[in-house]
Design a protein around this motif. Structure first.
Motif, PDB file in Angstrom:
ATOM      1  N   LEU A 250      46.932  74.959  74.976  1.00  0.00           N
ATOM      2  CA  LEU A 250      47.042  76.289  74.357  1.00  0.00           C
ATOM      3  C   LEU A 250      47.449  77.356  75.370  1.00  0.00           C
ATOM      4  O   LEU A 250      47.207  77.235  76.563  1.00  0.00           O
ATOM      5  CB  LEU A 250      45.700  76.683  73.726  1.00  0.00           C
ATOM      6  N   PRO A 251      48.003  78.443  74.855  1.00  0.00           N
ATOM      7  CA  PRO A 251      48.307  79.591  75.726  1.00  0.00           C
ATOM      8  C   PRO A 251      47.080  80.482  75.904  1.00  0.00           C
ATOM      9  O   PRO A 251      47.107  81.676  75.629  1.00  0.00           O
ATOM     10  CB  PRO A 251      49.411  80.323  74.952  1.00  0.00           C
ATOM     11  N   PRO A 342      48.459  85.308  75.921  1.00  0.00           N
ATOM     12  CA  PRO A 342      49.473  85.941  76.776  1.00  0.00           C
ATOM     13  C   PRO A 342      49.892  87.343  76.342  1.00  0.00           C
ATOM     14  O   PRO A 342      50.442  88.090  77.147  1.00  0.00           O
ATOM     15  CB  PRO A 342      50.658  84.975  76.688  1.00  0.00           C
ATOM     16  N   HIS A 414      47.239  86.462  81.202  1.00  0.00           N
ATOM     17  CA  HIS A 414      46.202  86.459  80.171  1.00  0.00           C
ATOM     18  C   HIS A 414      45.062  87.431  80.452  1.00  0.00           C
ATOM     19  O   HIS A 414      44.560  88.092  79.546  1.00  0.00           O
ATOM     20  CB  HIS A 414      45.636  85.047  80.031  1.00  0.00           C
TER      21      HIS A 414
ATOM     22  N   LEU B 721      55.622  81.982  95.783  1.00  0.00           N
ATOM     23  CA  LEU B 721      56.821  81.464  95.109  1.00  0.00           C
ATOM     24  C   LEU B 721      57.906  81.049  96.101  1.00  0.00           C
ATOM     25  O   LEU B 721      58.621  80.084  95.867  1.00  0.00           O
ATOM     26  CB  LEU B 721      57.378  82.510  94.136  1.00  0.00           C
ATOM     27  N   ASP B 859      68.884  82.765  90.620  1.00  0.00           N
ATOM     28  CA  ASP B 859      67.550  82.757  90.030  1.00  0.00           C
ATOM     29  C   ASP B 859      66.828  84.023  90.490  1.00  0.00           C
ATOM     30  O   ASP B 859      67.086  84.535  91.576  1.00  0.00           O
ATOM     31  CB  ASP B 859      66.767  81.533  90.507  1.00  0.00           C
TER      32      ASP B 859
ATOM     33  N   SER C  24      51.434  78.949  89.209  1.00  0.00           N
ATOM     34  CA  SER C  24      52.573  79.568  89.887  1.00  0.00           C
ATOM     35  C   SER C  24      53.039  78.761  91.102  1.00  0.00           C
ATOM     36  O   SER C  24      54.158  78.956  91.574  1.00  0.00           O
ATOM     37  CB  SER C  24      52.204  80.993  90.297  1.00  0.00           C
ATOM     38  N   ARG C  27      56.407  76.430  90.151  1.00  0.00           N
ATOM     39  CA  ARG C  27      57.415  77.157  89.382  1.00  0.00           C
ATOM     40  C   ARG C  27      58.614  76.260  89.098  1.00  0.00           C
ATOM     41  O   ARG C  27      59.186  75.672  90.019  1.00  0.00           O
ATOM     42  CB  ARG C  27      57.853  78.382  90.176  1.00  0.00           C
ATOM     43  N   PRO C  28      59.038  76.172  87.821  1.00  0.00           N
ATOM     44  CA  PRO C  28      60.178  75.318  87.503  1.00  0.00           C
ATOM     45  C   PRO C  28      61.469  75.917  88.066  1.00  0.00           C
ATOM     46  O   PRO C  28      61.542  77.107  88.375  1.00  0.00           O
ATOM     47  CB  PRO C  28      60.237  75.319  85.972  1.00  0.00           C
ATOM     48  N   GLY C  29      62.487  75.075  88.131  1.00  0.00           N
ATOM     49  CA  GLY C  29      63.799  75.579  88.510  1.00  0.00           C
ATOM     50  C   GLY C  29      64.361  76.459  87.422  1.00  0.00           C
ATOM     51  O   GLY C  29      63.941  76.398  86.250  1.00  0.00           O
ATOM     52  N   ARG C  30      65.342  77.260  87.796  1.00  0.00           N
ATOM     53  CA  ARG C  30      65.937  78.221  86.867  1.00  0.00           C
ATOM     54  C   ARG C  30      66.405  77.557  85.582  1.00  0.00           C
ATOM     55  O   ARG C  30      66.267  78.101  84.489  1.00  0.00           O
ATOM     56  CB  ARG C  30      67.125  78.877  87.573  1.00  0.00           C
ATOM     57  N   ASP C  31      66.932  76.367  85.698  1.00  0.00           N
ATOM     58  CA  ASP C  31      67.525  75.723  84.527  1.00  0.00           C
ATOM     59  C   ASP C  31      66.663  74.581  83.998  1.00  0.00           C
ATOM     60  O   ASP C  31      67.165  73.641  83.395  1.00  0.00           O
ATOM     61  CB  ASP C  31      68.928  75.235  84.881  1.00  0.00           C
ATOM     62  N   TRP C  37      59.756  76.270  80.792  1.00  0.00           N
ATOM     63  CA  TRP C  37      59.427  77.655  81.140  1.00  0.00           C
ATOM     64  C   TRP C  37      58.345  78.235  80.249  1.00  0.00           C
ATOM     65  O   TRP C  37      57.479  78.980  80.708  1.00  0.00           O
ATOM     66  CB  TRP C  37      60.697  78.528  81.113  1.00  0.00           C
ATOM     67  N   HIS C  38      58.359  77.874  78.981  1.00  0.00           N
ATOM     68  CA  HIS C  38      57.282  78.310  78.079  1.00  0.00           C
ATOM     69  C   HIS C  38      55.942  77.791  78.597  1.00  0.00           C
ATOM     70  O   HIS C  38      54.959  78.533  78.696  1.00  0.00           O
ATOM     71  CB  HIS C  38      57.567  77.801  76.670  1.00  0.00           C
ATOM     72  N   HIS C  40      55.188  76.941  81.589  1.00  0.00           N
ATOM     73  CA  HIS C  40      54.845  77.552  82.871  1.00  0.00           C
ATOM     74  C   HIS C  40      54.274  78.963  82.693  1.00  0.00           C
ATOM     75  O   HIS C  40      53.271  79.334  83.317  1.00  0.00           O
ATOM     76  CB  HIS C  40      56.098  77.623  83.752  1.00  0.00           C
ATOM     77  N   VAL C  41      54.905  79.742  81.826  1.00  0.00           N
ATOM     78  CA  VAL C  41      54.515  81.147  81.701  1.00  0.00           C
ATOM     79  C   VAL C  41      53.255  81.300  80.831  1.00  0.00           C
ATOM     80  O   VAL C  41      52.443  82.180  81.074  1.00  0.00           O
ATOM     81  CB  VAL C  41      55.679  81.984  81.135  1.00  0.00           C
ATOM     82  N   HIS C  42      53.102  80.430  79.825  1.00  0.00           N
ATOM     83  CA  HIS C  42      52.064  80.700  78.824  1.00  0.00           C
ATOM     84  C   HIS C  42      50.924  79.672  78.746  1.00  0.00           C
ATOM     85  O   HIS C  42      49.779  80.065  78.521  1.00  0.00           O
ATOM     86  CB  HIS C  42      52.713  80.790  77.435  1.00  0.00           C
ATOM     87  N   LEU C  43      51.237  78.404  78.850  1.00  0.00           N
ATOM     88  CA  LEU C  43      50.210  77.396  78.550  1.00  0.00           C
ATOM     89  C   LEU C  43      49.329  77.140  79.770  1.00  0.00           C
ATOM     90  O   LEU C  43      49.795  77.157  80.903  1.00  0.00           O
ATOM     91  CB  LEU C  43      50.869  76.087  78.098  1.00  0.00           C
TER      92      LEU C  43
END
Lengths: 417, 972, 86
Positions: A250-251, A342, A414, B721, B859, C24, C27-31, C37-38, C40-43
């Motif tokens: 989950l987020p 989020p 979050h 990062l 990027d 963090s 971090r995934p690559g740009r592509d 990416w979802h 990485h940022v949210h879950l």
């Protein structure tokens, strides 16, 4: 048994021997139409409205501890509908309307008290943001009044208008905002659901969710397996663990939010007051305790307790805003576990498993949402379609970026909402 | 009454005080409770719900009844508060007076006011809740009054660090502190009493062959002489927090007349490597009908008042208990020459040798009488019922270990059959060892031994050893106690302060509130100011009996901090007034204030809003003049509050390319570029300009509001990062003073103080240079936030004040002067420049029309998430300019936008207004805002609605840049 | 709560700013694609138990990775993020 003043008097004369149980204590049956995992405010109201609005009464609520033992019993009891982003506006507006009839709906006095809720602002920018919020409330059909400094002073003469680090420029007042007796809300819904045939099963922890070919079949519990055609996960504070049983990530992050109550005092604060610069909000309960809270402790936590830095910060905010409370003594502090999402807004949605539904991510907004959350979750579980006032509470909004509701504007971190 | 030849306060100074306006006197060392008892006052308060007359129950902080208001401070425990010369105390929760309280009628209504009655009524008619029922309930509830005004009394917070914190200075704590002190550890010994010694001050059984308080005195004298030991009397440890952090409240000046130079109380944060909890035990009352009359007290408290303070609640005393310890109270009373009407022990098997008073075993107290104070008790025993005339009844249900602090980190205590109580769980708090009666070891000898054992254990952890020590000889009599049982009849109080009776608990169980947490919440048991210190255990026993289960299975409720209530003023000390947050001042602050500038808060900074001139009646007049001044002459503004971050290293360029959405590696040396920074979720974080001072050297500016956040973010990027990049990042915000010089005459002004060529050729728009400013090395940047030709000049902060005065003087000689935030805001709105009013955390580069700045070639933070489909849709709210259709039309920030003829409802919402100003340059109001699909709607008329300020205005949607869209004024 | 900054020593929690778990560091690559990416940022795993969390020591500017138990609040150690990230 119906509650009334008359019944109270009659029972008083009969030695109070006639009062019956507020709810039964059933053992789980092997099979239900629907199972609600979680006997907190949202789970109980979901069960209640499944029965009341949709006639689905073959329902069990499974609670691992005691009913109402989570956040519905450890919050600052504030009820308001003063959100400004579409999605939240209509949802919380609907919830407030349900609150306004709740006593008679449930035949239980939840002491919903519309004492008025004031958000203070301290700069021109904050005043404009408050105006935007007030205009959103007005557009939704709810009430809001923008006061200047003198308007606030007339209502709240005890605030510090002279020495404060962040002078009070005014406030956005929400007359229909207020408080309610938190435990009573859980008990009222529990009693109402029970009277309509719902089995409320305490000390029954769900340990697994049975899924076959993408369809939910039931749950495993510490009191044995139970079959069901529909299962709702309504366990804010523990959402990640229960959703993981269905293979979902989950987020959500879990964080502790502390709250405080002082010794009982004669009435001194009539309204709910929110001080954004200090992350401080306060009201006075009917018993006389000042009830107040602040911001998260900011580290992830499942312990229902916090630490001194935030305790002290909250008290310092209280002292700068209203130093007259200095001599009130803090009696008790506690913590609730927040499902932080989020964008700071909740999720009421289907999942990738047919028949499995998710209600989570209530951030700080859970208590006042209890009626509408149950109403909309019941609608979703009964019809398979989202209720119109909760249609934006989609799980996929984070992936698509569509319809995010970030009221704080702090983004996908979050803990910052 | 005072008892002749008793008490440690004998011969002390006499201290006059008042209670409810009546004059009394006590002795130095008296608490208010002991002094009142000494004066024969038994009635001291009214209970919370039924307003029943109540007296002193205990001799410590567990007191539920004797709460008074002392010099305006409500809910003060008379059993803890020491008296001082002229102290004025008042009773609470009684009207018109303590002896005759109108709300005493509640007591007659008790059958209708049982547990949870309010959940079942007051529902009809609906408006009556807020208007009638609730106001009445609120007035009736609560105990003391706050004055509603700040009293300004000083409070403090402080830190302390030690090897070992010993909590409680009774026999176990003293022994532990002595051992640790002799072993050389840094020790803090904290005790909530005004005099250290704990129960040793209240008992008569000798320790080491001496009166127990004498032994305590000798130990304390030795401890006081040790430089490594700190004694903290009057200090209650209130909470246990993570990492060996303890909260403690010290009564610094609260026991004397308030002084401006002395804190009332101090809240301590004590960080201890180890702790010994020797907090003692609390006695339980017993349940019997009308067990709450003034004069009915805990047996241990009766003993303490007799032996320590030399007072007793009346000449005729009976003792009632279910355990051996109660017998000592009868013994001590008799030895002091008082009449013991009877020693009543519930236990048929109890034996008492050689008593000089009647001993009734297997007997029960079944009733009491006396409206405002105990007159008689009824005893049912072998010989049938009998009435005993007494003034005081000493009751004991056994002792409960003070486990509170061991539970603050979430541990639950364990049931102990021998004690008939819960005791601490081993290892409940990391680093804490529990000793003495807090651990369930109730005899003095056991406490002394246990204190030594505990010290040895923690000192071992600390790498120290206890020197050889002998245990003093002390009493070690058995402490047998019978289980808690309930008698027949009504009005048996369990929680005295919240008026919770046995019946309430049974009703709770009857109605299904059977979890101990449900029972607590339904009956309000343990939720009063004493947190149920005396009530919890009896209540659990009653609940267990009602459910037919053992107490061990019922469990306890959760113990939460603080152990004793802590004033908000103590926890929030320093926060009052301006102390709440740091104040940051620019180098020009003093000069601005001298000019009469209206200063306003900008984050933690103070900045001038405007600089009024004689004859200007409103801020608008000053603002309009300042705008005009910048547009037609020259203005000077302090912009030092903008974040300034120095970035150096071989990979500085690559670092900035990653941090910013646009590219900085291509920026030539000596040039400045506007940069847009995204969060990782693709939304705009901040904007600003960054100058390239050298091949490996950049200087970034951030907005004032986001300076700290951006600095933290850059550290995050550099360390987390992109640790592969060789770059150093440092905030230099406070090292440089920086001033904007803006307007047609800006070059002339600046040229007069800068020793460098500022011509367009030498320093074109968006150029920068290191220069000499009046002989000081400084920097000049050719950037503009106003749309005019403008420069920013920076010098080391120590020269800021001087440069500011110089720039202002020069500006005035050119027909200009200083300008403030109001004018700055107008200038930037006219030019369509954004601030955090627009980049408020919910807007993307796409929304503000800068999506083309987001480089697709590299990027950067936020790139991937900014490509989410929902963030690039044409119907998103996009930045637009707004201009009233009628020149005089009013614009307001925070207003919403609707279609020209649409109703102002949520579903019709088209956007909102973020910034507005009156534009002297255009002679109309101008605004910026966000409108759905706004970029394609320029020229359309929309309706602005501000219900909060009753404004409705038709507006034309425009490009956000109103002034000089080609930028000729800035460049020329 | 006390946390050790590898550079400054043991300090009170109030000296730190906390920014979520250690996602963090990966971090995934740009592509890497929308799904990655979802996630990485949210879950978030959001464990009830041991968690590695990013803490910033405000006075010295060091980001550190703190290993901590989210149920007991016990701190099990901390390392500079710069080292953990390599």
């Amino acid at each position: 048994m119906r509650y009334s003043g008359f019944r109270l008097i009659r029972e008083g004369f009969r030695g109070n021997t006639g009062w019956t149980r507020a709810w039964r204590d059933p053992s789980p049956r092997p099979d239900y139409d629907a199972i609600i995992i979680g006997g907190g405010g949202h789970g109980l109201s979901t069960a209640y409205y499944l029965a009341r609005n949709h006639g689905i009464t073959n329902v069990a609520v499974l609670e691992k501890g005691y009913l109402g033992g989570g956040n519905v019993g450890r919050n600052t009891t504030i009820v308001r509908a003063n959100y400004f982003l579409p999605g939240n506006s209509e949802f919380y507006s609907h919830s407030l309307k349900l609150w306004e009839g709740l006593e008679r709906e449930l035949n239980y006095n939840v002491m919903h008290s519309q004492r008025g809720h004031m958000i203070l602002f301290h700069s021109d920018g904050q005043r404009d943001a408050a105006a935007r919020r007030g205009n959103a409330m007005a557009a939704q059909g709810d009430d809001a009044i923008l006061y200047d400094r003198e308007g606030v002073r007339a209502m709240l003469p005890f605030l510090d208008y002279e020495q404060a680090r962040f002078p009070i420029h005014g406030g956005l007042f929400h007359p229909r905002g207020g408080t309610a007796r938190h435990d009573a809300v859980a008990w009222g819904y529990a009693r109402g659901a029970d009277r309509r045939g719902v089995d409320l099963i305490q000390n029954c922890e769900v340990t697994g969710i049975d899924i076959e070919n993408g369809v939910v079949r039931g749950v495993q519990t510490t009191r044995g397996p139970i079959r069901a055609r529909k299962v709702g996960i309504v366990v804010a504070g523990r959402s990640s663990q229960v959703a993981a049983m269905a293979g979902m990530r989950l987020p959500i992050e879990s964080h502790v939010l502390q709250a405080f109550v002082t010794e009982g005092l004669k009435p001194v604060i009539d309204h709910v007051i929110s001080f954004g610069m200090g992350h401080f909000y306060i009201s006075q309960s009917d018993k006389g305790g000042l009830v107040f809270g602040g911001d998260l402790d900011f580290y992830a936590s499942y312990a229902q307790r916090g630490n001194l830095p935030m305790v002290e910060h909250v008290m310092e905010a209280g002292m700068t805003l209203m130093p007259m409370i200095g001599r009130a003594r803090v009696l008790r502090s506690w913590g609730g576990i927040m499902d932080m999402s989020p964008d700071g807004s909740p999720i009421i949605d289907r999942t990738h498993v047919e028949g499995l539904f998710l209600n989570c991510g209530w951030n700080y907004g859970g208590f006042k949402a209890v009626p509408a959350s149950g109403w909309c979750m019941a609608h979703l579980m009964a019809t398979g379609q989202p209720h119109e006032v909760a249609a934006r509470y989609r799980l996929d909004r984070f992936a698509t970026g569509r319809g995010l509701m970030d009221e704080e504007g702090t983004g996908a971190q979050h803990s910052l909402h | 009454m005072r008892v002749a030849n008793k008490g440690l306060t004998q011969g002390a100074r006499v201290i006059p005080f008042t209670f409810d306006g009546r004059g009394y006197s006590g002795l130095e060392g008296d608490t208010l409770a002991s002094a009142l008892l000494g004066e024969g006052v038994r009635l001291v308060g009214r209970s919370f719900k039924y307003h029943r007359p109540r007296g002193v129950l205990s001799a410590g902080s567990e007191e539920p009844n004797a709460l008074v208001t002392v010099e305006g401070v409500p809910n003060t425990r008379a059993t803890v508060q020491e008296i001082w010369d002229g102290m004025a105390a008042r009773s609470q929760n009684a009207w018109p007076r303590l002896e005759l309280d109108a709300l005493g009628v509640n007591d007659l209504l008790a059958p209708f006011l049982g547990a949870g009655f309010y959940y079942k009524t007051f529902m009809w008619p609906r408006p009556f809740w807020e208007r009638v029922y609730e106001p009445f309930i609120r007035r009736a509830a609560g105990l003391g009054h706050l004055s509603g005004k700040a009293d300004g009394a000083p409070f403090e917070k402080a830190w302390a660090f030690c090897d070992l914190l010993v909590i409680g200075a009774g026999p176990a704590g003293l022994m532990a502190a002595l051992a640790a002190g002799r072993a050389g550890a840094d020790v803090i010994l904290a005790d909530e009493g005004s005099r250290m010694g704990g129960r040793l001050l209240a008992e008569t059984d000798p320790v080491d062959g001496r009166a127990p308080h004498l032994w305590a005195e000798s130990v304390l004298a030795e401890l006081a002489a040790m430089p490594n030991v700190r004694l903290m009397p009057r200090t209650a440890v209130t909470g246990v927090y993570d990492g060996g952090t303890y909260g403690a409240l010290e009564r610094v000046g609260l026991h004397g007349r308030a002084r401006a130079d002395l804190p009332q109380e101090c809240f301590w944060r004590i960080v201890a490597r180890r702790a010994v909890l020797a907090a003692g035990a609390i006695e339980r009352p017993l349940a019997f009908p009308d067990n709450d009359r003034p004069g009915i007290m805990l047996a241990g408290a009766v003993r303490a008042y007799l032996n320590r303070w030399g007072v007793v609640a009346g000449p005729r005393v009976a003792v009632y208990g279910n355990n051996d310890d109660a017998h000592r109270t009868a013994r001590d009373l008799a030895q002091a020459g008082l009449k013991v009407a009877a020693l009543i022990d519930m236990r048929g098997e109890a034996r008492v040798e050689g008593a000089a008073y009647p001993v009734l075993t297997g007997a029960r107290v079944t009733g009491t009488s006396g409206r405002l104070g105990l007159r008689s008790i009824r005893v049912d025993g072998l010989g049938g019922p009998r009435e005993l005339e007494v003034d005081c009844l000493a009751v004991s249900g056994g002792w409960t270990p003070s486990v509170h602090l061991t539970c603050h980190l979430g541990a639950k205590p364990v049931w102990d059959d021998r004690l008939q109580a819960f005791r601490p769980r081993d290892g409940a708090v990391p680093g804490m060892v529990v000793a003495g009666s807090a651990a369930g070891r109730l005899t003095t000898a056991a406490c002394l031994a246990d204190g030594l054992r505990a010290a040895a254990e923690v000192l071992g952890d600390l790498g120290r050893t206890v020197p050889p020590m002998e245990l003093p000889a002390a009493e070690d009599a058995p402490h047998a106690v019978a289980p808690f049982t309930v008698g027949e009849g009504s009005r048996q109080f369990v929680d005295f302060q919240n008026d919770v009776t046995v019946k309430d608990i049974r009703l709770s169980a009857q109605e299904g509130f059977q979890s101990v947490e449900h029972m607590k919440r339904y009956t309000t048991l343990g939720m009063a100011t004493d947190q149920g210190k005396t009530a919890n255990l009896p209540a659990m026993a009653v609940l267990a009996e009602a459910l037919g289960s053992p107490v061990a299975a019922t469990g306890t409720t959760t113990f939460r901090p603080p152990f004793v209530p802590v004033p908000i003023a103590a926890l929030g000390a320093g926060g009052q007034g301006a102390g709440f947050a740091p104040q940051r001042f620019t180098t020009s602050h003093e000069a601005s204030v001298q000019r009469g500038a209206a200063m306003t808060e900008a984050g933690l900074w103070y900045r001038p809003s405007y600089f009024p001139r004689p004859g200007e009646a409103t801020w608008r007049q000053a603002c309009d003049r300042e705008v005009d001044m910048v547009r037609h002459a020259v203005g000077v503004c302090d912009v030092s509050t903008l974040g300034k971050i120095d970035i150096q290293g071989p990979d500085a360029a690559a670092f900035l390319d990653f941090v910013y959405a646009n590219t900085f590696s291509t920026l030539p040396r000596g040039k400045v570029r506007y940069g847009l920074m995204l969060r990782e979720d693709g939304f705009v974080m901040d904007d600003g300009t960054t100058a390239r001072l050298g091949d490996r050297h950049y200087l970034m500016t951030t907005t004032t509001a986001a300076a700290a956040q951006v600095m933290r973010h850059l550290d995050f990027v550099a360390q987390v990062l992109r640790p592969d990049l060789d770059v150093q990042v440092l905030s230099v915000t406070e090292q440089w003073a920086q001033f904007s010089v803006a307007g047609p005459w800006s070059r002339e002004l600046l040229q007069s103080v800068v020793d460098a060529d500022l011509s367009d050729a030498a320093l074109p728009y968006m150029g920068c240079a290191e220069v000499e400013v009046m002989g000081v090395r400084g920097r000049v940047f050719r950037i503009s936030f106003s749309g005019e030709r403008a420069f920013e000049v920076a010098v080391p902060a120590r020269h800021g004040a001087a440069l500011w005065r110089l720039l202002v003087a020069q500006a005035e000689s050119l027909g200009g002067g200083p300008y403030g935030l109001e004018a700055l805001n107008v200038l930037r709105i006219e030019k369509g420049f954004i601030t955090h009013a627009e980049i408020h955390g919910r807007t993307t580069a796409f929304d503000i029309g800068m999506e083309r700045m987001v480089s697709k070639a590299k990027d950067c933070v936020g790139w991937a998430a900014s490509r989410r489909p929902g963030l690039l849709e044409e119907d998103r709210e996009q930045l637009v300019g707004l201009r009233p259709v009628a020149r005089s039309g009013q614009l307001t920030a925070g207003a919403h936008l609707y279609g020209r003829d649409a109703a102002a409802t949520r579903v019709n919402g088209q956007g909102y207004v973020t910034s507005v100003c009156w534009s002297p340059s255009f002679d109309t109001s101008l605004g910026l805002g966000f409108l759905k699909g706004g970029r394609a709607r320029h020229g359309e008329v929309v309706r602005l609605v501000d219900a909060m300020r009753s404004v409705e205005t038709l507006c034309e949607v425009t490009d956000p840049v109103f002034l000089d869209p080609e930028g000729g004024r800035m460049r020329g | 709560m006390r946390v050790t900054c590898p550079y400054c020593g043991e300090r009170d929690r109030r000296e730190f700013t906390i920014q979520g778990d250690d996602t963090s560091l990966r971090r995934p690559g740009r592509d890497a694609g929308a799904e990655a990416w979802h996630a990485h940022v949210h879950l978030r795993d959001n464990p009830a138990g041991r968690l590695r969390e990013m803490w910033y020591h405000d006075p010295c500017g060091a980001w550190i990775v703190v290993e901590r138990d989210t149920v007991t609040h016990a701190v099990h150690g901390s390392v500079p993020a710069r080292e953990a990230a390599r």
